[in-house]
Write a protein that holds these residues in place. Structure first.
Motif, PDB file in Angstrom:
ATOM      1  N   THR A 246     -10.076  24.769 -20.110  1.00 38.04           N
ATOM      2  CA  THR A 246      -9.332  24.254 -18.974  1.00 38.04           C
ATOM      3  C   THR A 246      -9.868  22.884 -18.596  1.00 38.04           C
ATOM      4  O   THR A 246     -11.057  22.584 -18.785  1.00 38.04           O
ATOM      5  CB  THR A 246      -9.431  25.209 -17.774  1.00 38.04           C
ATOM      6  OG1 THR A 246      -8.589  24.720 -16.716  1.00 38.04           O
ATOM      7  CG2 THR A 246     -10.859  25.337 -17.271  1.00 38.04           C
ATOM      8  N   SER A 247      -8.987  22.032 -18.074  1.00 44.44           N
ATOM      9  CA  SER A 247      -9.413  20.704 -17.630  1.00 44.44           C
ATOM     10  C   SER A 247      -9.971  20.739 -16.214  1.00 44.44           C
ATOM     11  O   SER A 247     -10.584  19.770 -15.771  1.00 44.44           O
ATOM     12  CB  SER A 247      -8.231  19.728 -17.700  1.00 44.44           C
ATOM     13  OG  SER A 247      -7.157  20.189 -16.902  1.00 44.44           O
ATOM     14  N   PHE A 248      -9.780  21.841 -15.499  1.00 45.52           N
ATOM     15  CA  PHE A 248     -10.282  21.945 -14.129  1.00 45.52           C
ATOM     16  C   PHE A 248     -11.810  22.005 -14.147  1.00 45.52           C
ATOM     17  O   PHE A 248     -12.391  22.867 -14.811  1.00 45.52           O
ATOM     18  CB  PHE A 248      -9.749  23.206 -13.452  1.00 45.52           C
ATOM     19  CG  PHE A 248      -8.290  23.163 -13.104  1.00 45.52           C
ATOM     20  CD1 PHE A 248      -7.884  22.988 -11.799  1.00 45.52           C
ATOM     21  CD2 PHE A 248      -7.319  23.312 -14.091  1.00 45.52           C
ATOM     22  CE1 PHE A 248      -6.529  22.960 -11.471  1.00 45.52           C
ATOM     23  CE2 PHE A 248      -5.963  23.281 -13.774  1.00 45.52           C
ATOM     24  CZ  PHE A 248      -5.569  23.098 -12.458  1.00 45.52           C
ATOM     25  N   ASN A 278     -11.090  11.243 -12.628  1.00 48.73           N
ATOM     26  CA  ASN A 278     -10.456  10.044 -13.159  1.00 48.73           C
ATOM     27  C   ASN A 278      -8.999  10.319 -13.488  1.00 48.73           C
ATOM     28  O   ASN A 278      -8.511  11.444 -13.398  1.00 48.73           O
ATOM     29  CB  ASN A 278     -11.211   9.532 -14.392  1.00 48.73           C
ATOM     30  CG  ASN A 278     -11.372  10.608 -15.451  1.00 48.73           C
ATOM     31  OD1 ASN A 278     -10.419  11.329 -15.769  1.00 48.73           O
ATOM     32  ND2 ASN A 278     -12.571  10.729 -16.001  1.00 48.73           N
ATOM     33  N   ASP A 279      -8.290   9.264 -13.911  1.00 47.76           N
ATOM     34  CA  ASP A 279      -6.861   9.394 -14.150  1.00 47.76           C
ATOM     35  C   ASP A 279      -6.564  10.368 -15.284  1.00 47.76           C
ATOM     36  O   ASP A 279      -5.620  11.156 -15.203  1.00 47.76           O
ATOM     37  CB  ASP A 279      -6.262   8.024 -14.458  1.00 47.76           C
ATOM     38  CG  ASP A 279      -4.744   8.054 -14.471  1.00 47.76           C
ATOM     39  OD1 ASP A 279      -4.150   8.369 -13.438  1.00 47.76           O
ATOM     40  OD2 ASP A 279      -4.163   7.771 -15.538  1.00 47.76           O
ATOM     41  N   LYS A 280      -7.374  10.331 -16.362  1.00 45.07           N
ATOM     42  CA  LYS A 280      -7.142  11.239 -17.486  1.00 45.07           C
ATOM     43  C   LYS A 280      -7.295  12.689 -17.058  1.00 45.07           C
ATOM     44  O   LYS A 280      -6.462  13.544 -17.397  1.00 45.07           O
ATOM     45  CB  LYS A 280      -8.105  10.928 -18.631  1.00 45.07           C
ATOM     46  CG  LYS A 280      -7.946  11.866 -19.821  1.00 45.07           C
ATOM     47  CD  LYS A 280      -8.929  11.534 -20.936  1.00 45.07           C
ATOM     48  CE  LYS A 280      -8.777  12.513 -22.104  1.00 45.07           C
ATOM     49  NZ  LYS A 280      -9.729  12.223 -23.202  1.00 45.07           N
ATOM     50  N   PRO A 317       0.334   9.577 -10.703  1.00 45.27           N
ATOM     51  CA  PRO A 317      -0.107   8.952 -11.944  1.00 45.27           C
ATOM     52  C   PRO A 317       0.390   7.518 -12.050  1.00 45.27           C
ATOM     53  O   PRO A 317       1.335   7.118 -11.363  1.00 45.27           O
ATOM     54  CB  PRO A 317       0.522   9.837 -13.021  1.00 45.27           C
ATOM     55  CG  PRO A 317       1.717  10.432 -12.366  1.00 45.27           C
ATOM     56  CD  PRO A 317       1.346  10.605 -10.935  1.00 45.27           C
ATOM     57  N   ARG A 318      -0.245   6.757 -12.923  1.00 44.40           N
ATOM     58  CA  ARG A 318       0.178   5.383 -13.132  1.00 44.40           C
ATOM     59  C   ARG A 318       1.610   5.340 -13.644  1.00 44.40           C
ATOM     60  O   ARG A 318       2.030   6.169 -14.432  1.00 44.40           O
ATOM     61  CB  ARG A 318      -0.745   4.703 -14.155  1.00 44.40           C
ATOM     62  CG  ARG A 318      -2.182   4.547 -13.683  1.00 44.40           C
ATOM     63  CD  ARG A 318      -3.035   3.928 -14.768  1.00 44.40           C
ATOM     64  NE  ARG A 318      -4.438   3.834 -14.355  1.00 44.40           N
ATOM     65  CZ  ARG A 318      -5.409   3.382 -15.141  1.00 44.40           C
ATOM     66  NH1 ARG A 318      -5.124   2.983 -16.377  1.00 44.40           N
ATOM     67  NH2 ARG A 318      -6.645   3.325 -14.690  1.00 44.40           N
ATOM     68  N   GLY A 319       2.333   4.340 -13.157  1.00 43.56           N
ATOM     69  CA  GLY A 319       3.711   4.187 -13.592  1.00 43.56           C
ATOM     70  C   GLY A 319       4.706   5.072 -12.877  1.00 43.56           C
ATOM     71  O   GLY A 319       5.879   5.130 -13.260  1.00 43.56           O
ATOM     72  N   SER A 320       4.259   5.786 -11.844  1.00 43.37           N
ATOM     73  CA  SER A 320       5.163   6.693 -11.127  1.00 43.37           C
ATOM     74  C   SER A 320       5.678   6.097  -9.823  1.00 43.37           C
ATOM     75  O   SER A 320       6.313   6.806  -9.037  1.00 43.37           O
ATOM     76  CB  SER A 320       4.452   8.012 -10.819  1.00 43.37           C
ATOM     77  OG  SER A 320       3.377   7.793  -9.911  1.00 43.37           O
ATOM     78  N   ASP A 321       5.360   4.805  -9.567  1.00 42.78           N
ATOM     79  CA  ASP A 321       5.769   4.147  -8.323  1.00 42.78           C
ATOM     80  C   ASP A 321       5.278   4.913  -7.110  1.00 42.78           C
ATOM     81  O   ASP A 321       5.993   5.085  -6.114  1.00 42.78           O
ATOM     82  CB  ASP A 321       7.296   3.995  -8.269  1.00 42.78           C
ATOM     83  CG  ASP A 321       7.829   3.077  -9.365  1.00 42.78           C
ATOM     84  OD1 ASP A 321       7.109   2.126  -9.736  1.00 42.78           O
ATOM     85  OD2 ASP A 321       8.940   3.331  -9.854  1.00 42.78           O
ATOM     86  N   SER A 322       4.029   5.418  -7.241  1.00 46.65           N
ATOM     87  CA  SER A 322       3.366   6.148  -6.139  1.00 46.65           C
ATOM     88  C   SER A 322       4.095   7.411  -5.733  1.00 46.65           C
ATOM     89  O   SER A 322       3.943   7.892  -4.614  1.00 46.65           O
ATOM     90  CB  SER A 322       3.188   5.229  -4.918  1.00 46.65           C
ATOM     91  OG  SER A 322       2.389   4.109  -5.243  1.00 46.65           O
ATOM     92  N   ASN A 323       4.901   7.955  -6.663  1.00 46.61           N
ATOM     93  CA  ASN A 323       5.594   9.214  -6.386  1.00 46.61           C
ATOM     94  C   ASN A 323       4.715  10.375  -6.864  1.00 46.61           C
ATOM     95  O   ASN A 323       4.480  10.529  -8.064  1.00 46.61           O
ATOM     96  CB  ASN A 323       6.935   9.244  -7.118  1.00 46.61           C
ATOM     97  CG  ASN A 323       7.743  10.501  -6.786  1.00 46.61           C
ATOM     98  OD1 ASN A 323       7.311  11.346  -5.994  1.00 46.61           O
ATOM     99  ND2 ASN A 323       8.906  10.621  -7.394  1.00 46.61           N
ATOM    100  N   SER A 331       5.136  14.403 -17.969  1.00 49.14           N
ATOM    101  CA  SER A 331       3.798  14.828 -18.364  1.00 49.14           C
ATOM    102  C   SER A 331       3.359  14.123 -19.644  1.00 49.14           C
ATOM    103  O   SER A 331       4.106  14.048 -20.622  1.00 49.14           O
ATOM    104  CB  SER A 331       3.763  16.348 -18.576  1.00 49.14           C
ATOM    105  OG  SER A 331       2.483  16.749 -19.008  1.00 49.14           O
ATOM    106  N   LYS A 332       2.157  13.610 -19.637  1.00 48.32           N
ATOM    107  CA  LYS A 332       1.590  12.956 -20.825  1.00 48.32           C
ATOM    108  C   LYS A 332       1.204  13.981 -21.872  1.00 48.32           C
ATOM    109  O   LYS A 332       1.172  13.683 -23.069  1.00 48.32           O
ATOM    110  CB  LYS A 332       0.368  12.124 -20.427  1.00 48.32           C
ATOM    111  CG  LYS A 332      -0.287  11.383 -21.579  1.00 48.32           C
ATOM    112  CD  LYS A 332      -1.470  10.568 -21.108  1.00 48.32           C
ATOM    113  CE  LYS A 332      -2.158   9.855 -22.281  1.00 48.32           C
ATOM    114  NZ  LYS A 332      -3.323   9.061 -21.826  1.00 48.32           N
TER     115      LYS A 332
END
Length: 601
Positions: A246-248, A278-280, A317-323, A331-332
């Motif tokens: 898990t990434s958590f 971090n963002d990742k 996330p980046r590129g989401s226009d702060s949404n 999802s990446k």
């Protein structure tokens, strides 16, 4: 042979016959495997029969302790209203303390409610009632399914379930109940459903579905809370014991309940994740939440998007226009689906050909020679492996193939990092560097196969194997009539010459004693299509144990290959091939002839 308590041979057949009286159209239901068997539907649009609801009955006046326990066992199988009726069997104090969540002990038959043992007199009179029977499975409080070990003496965790009772207002009530549900195979089957959690493969590149059981009658809120808890605390099953992660971060917590508004599930996390996220990491956490929660609405509103917050601050996330509201398409990270548009085969002249559809013109890829009866092309399409008279040959596409050590090879499959996996009678072998031109490289190494409880699985021969697109899971034909699913788990302390990985089997499997599986292929991230004789019969099986789908087959089919969103390709006698673009049995001829049509993998 016994695997985690599951029976093979005559005992398994007897159990199948008994279950068929309960559920029409099931493939099999061995006593140690999943409680829910593969129910069959006809065609891609088939639907299983609706599940009956358990009608709970409250306690009646004058019931003796044994009657109270029996009534409680029946009522506790209903999750309606927080198991409101079952709680009427408890004392006020025990009602507050009893929190089984999703945990349960499931009995394959019975269980038997023993006679009451009384102590004390007058107002101090008490009773004890013990329940016993053959345990089929343990279900954790978060939905993880564990079959008892073959070497275990049986019984529930901590011993046989025991109920203590006392009189309240002249009526017997339970003053101490086990901290889990006590269910029959029948009641569990109609009270729980399968859901997928999503964890990451060892490279952190792809999501891998991991099935858990959740109550059918759970509210949307409690279901989402439980699934998020599972992502933070993996259930410790065949996948989360080394195959996935898990990434958590550890000690991450949820702040408040998961809420659902207008199709958006809002998840507020705290604890360790707030320190240096971090963002990742946040993208990975968001992906796990998205794929796990989508469709978790049960009978209520469906989850369509997720809003993730940390300590109350929405993350975007980046590129989401702060949404901060995220949908699957954003999802990446996604499950690996193995969607290859081009399939390969060998013609009578020994040429390796490829084509992008059943009607497109074939393209010559390389000349590999004649006499091969089976091929496999690596996912990156750089390497090829082939079998001739039980011998294995491998190499880079376009270069001469090199014969590898060993004989008796029966099936081949490449994983995403270009390691080759093969079956050779009673062994499964891994060949690292299989594409090396040196005969000294690429030596086959035997890989051990174990049950989810760690006991050794030794029930070969292994006659078929295909690695999943994620490179984590594998489908295996065992003994001809069993289709098993497993996961690759790394062994950090492997000695030189030993495999650095082993295969841990899932509790989900298919057993058809009267048939022989002849070919199998993955179809997307969580389904396997298998061909079996007599018939032939072609069936799509979800790896998580859900309902299977029958696909009409053509006579004399010898192999099958699939790729998500692309036609099924089947091989027929004398090099003929047919394609089905709809998984509905609408087969059309493929122009030309060739053997061993395969998609990469």
């Amino acid at each position: 042979m016994v695997r985690g308590g599951r029976l093979r041979g005559a005992a398994a057949v007897a159990f199948v016959v008994a279950l068929l009286a309960l559920l029409a159209g099931c493939i099999s239901e061995p006593s140690g495997g999943p409680v829910i068997s593969y129910s069959m539907t006809q065609g891609p649009g088939g639907q299983s029969q609706p599940l009956p609801q358990i009608i709970a009955q409250p306690p009646a006046a004058g019931w003796a302790p044994v009657q109270i326990v029996r009534g409680f066992l029946a009522a506790s199988a209903s999750f309606a209203g927080g198991q409101r009726i079952a709680r009427e069997y408890l004392t006020t104090k025990e009602n507050r303390a009893w929190t089984p969540n999703w945990s349960a002990v499931v009995y394959s038959s019975g269980p038997k409610v023993g006679e009451a043992a009384y102590t004390g007199t007058g107002s101090g009179r008490a009773a004890k009632v013990t329940v016993s029977g053959p345990v089929q499975a343990f279900l954790s409080g978060t939905g993880g399914y564990v079959a008892p070990s073959a070497s275990a003496t049986g019984g529930a965790p901590g011993g046989q379930p025991t109920f203590r009772l006392e009189k309240v207002g002249g009526q017997w009530r339970i003053s101490k109940a086990p901290p889990y549900l006590v269910l029959t195979s029948y009641s569990f089957q109609y009270d729980y459903q399968l859901r997928n959690l999503y964890f990451f493969d060892p490279t952190g590149s792809h999501l891998v579905p991991d099935p858990v059981y959740v109550p059918l009658q759970a509210t949307t809120a409690s279901l989402m809370d439980g699934l998020v808890y599972d992502l933070i605390h993996p259930p410790g099953d065949w996948l989360s014991r080394g195959a996935t992660s898990t990434s958590f971060p550890g000690k991450t917590t949820t702040i408040g309940d998961v809420t659902l508004t207008g199709g958006t599930a809002a998840v507020n996390l705290g604890g360790a994740i707030a320190k240096g996220a971090n963002d990742k990491l946040m993208q990975q956490v968001s992906a796990q939440l998205l794929y796990t929660l989508i469709g978790s609405g049960g009978s209520g509103p469906a989850v369509q998007s997720v809003q993730l917050s940390v300590n109350g601050k929405p993350w975007s996330p980046r590129g989401s226009d702060s949404n901060p509201v995220q949908q699957l398409r954003q999802s990446k990270y996604t499950p690996a689906n193995g969607a290859y548009s081009r399939f390969y085969y060998v013609d009578g002249a020994g040429d390796l050909l490829s084509r992008v559809s059943s009607v497109s013109k074939p393209v010559k890829v390389a000349h590999i020679g004649t006499g091969f009866t089976q091929i496999a092309v690596s996912p990156d399409t750089q390497y090829v492996a082939a079998v001739k008279n039980g011998s294995l040959f491998t190499g880079r596409v376009g270069a001469p193939l090199v014969r590898r050590a060993g004989d008796g090879y029966t099936s081949l499959s490449w994983d995403p990092v270009d390691d080759l996996w093969a079956t050779t009678g009673d062994q499964i072998v891994m060949i690292s560097g299989a594409a090396s031109p040196s005969q000294l490289a690429g030596k086959p190494v035997a890989v051990s196969v174990v049950n989810s409880d760690g006991t050794t699985q030794n029930v070969g021969p292994f006659t078929g194997l295909r690695v999943a697109p994620d490179g984590v899971r594998v489908a295996i034909i065992v003994g001809g009539n069993d289709l098993d699913f497993g996961a690759f788990v790394q062994l950090p302390n492997a000695r030189p010459g030993q495999a650095a990985v082993r295969i841990v089997l899932s509790q989900f499997y298919v057993s058809v004693p009267s048939a022989t599986f002849t070919s199998l292929t993955w179809y997307g991230p969580d389904n396997v299509i298998a061909l079996r004789d007599p018939g032939p019969e072609l069936t799509e099986y979800p790896v998580n144990g859900g309902s299977s789908t029958s696909i009409p087959a053509q006579p004399h089919m010898s192999s099958i290959t699939a790729s998500l969103g692309n036609p099924l390709i089947a091989s027929l006698p004398r090099g003929a091939m047919v394609a089905d673009t709809s998984l509905s049995g609408s087969w059309t001829p493929v122009q030309g002839t060739g053997i061993s049509a395969v998609y990469p993998g």
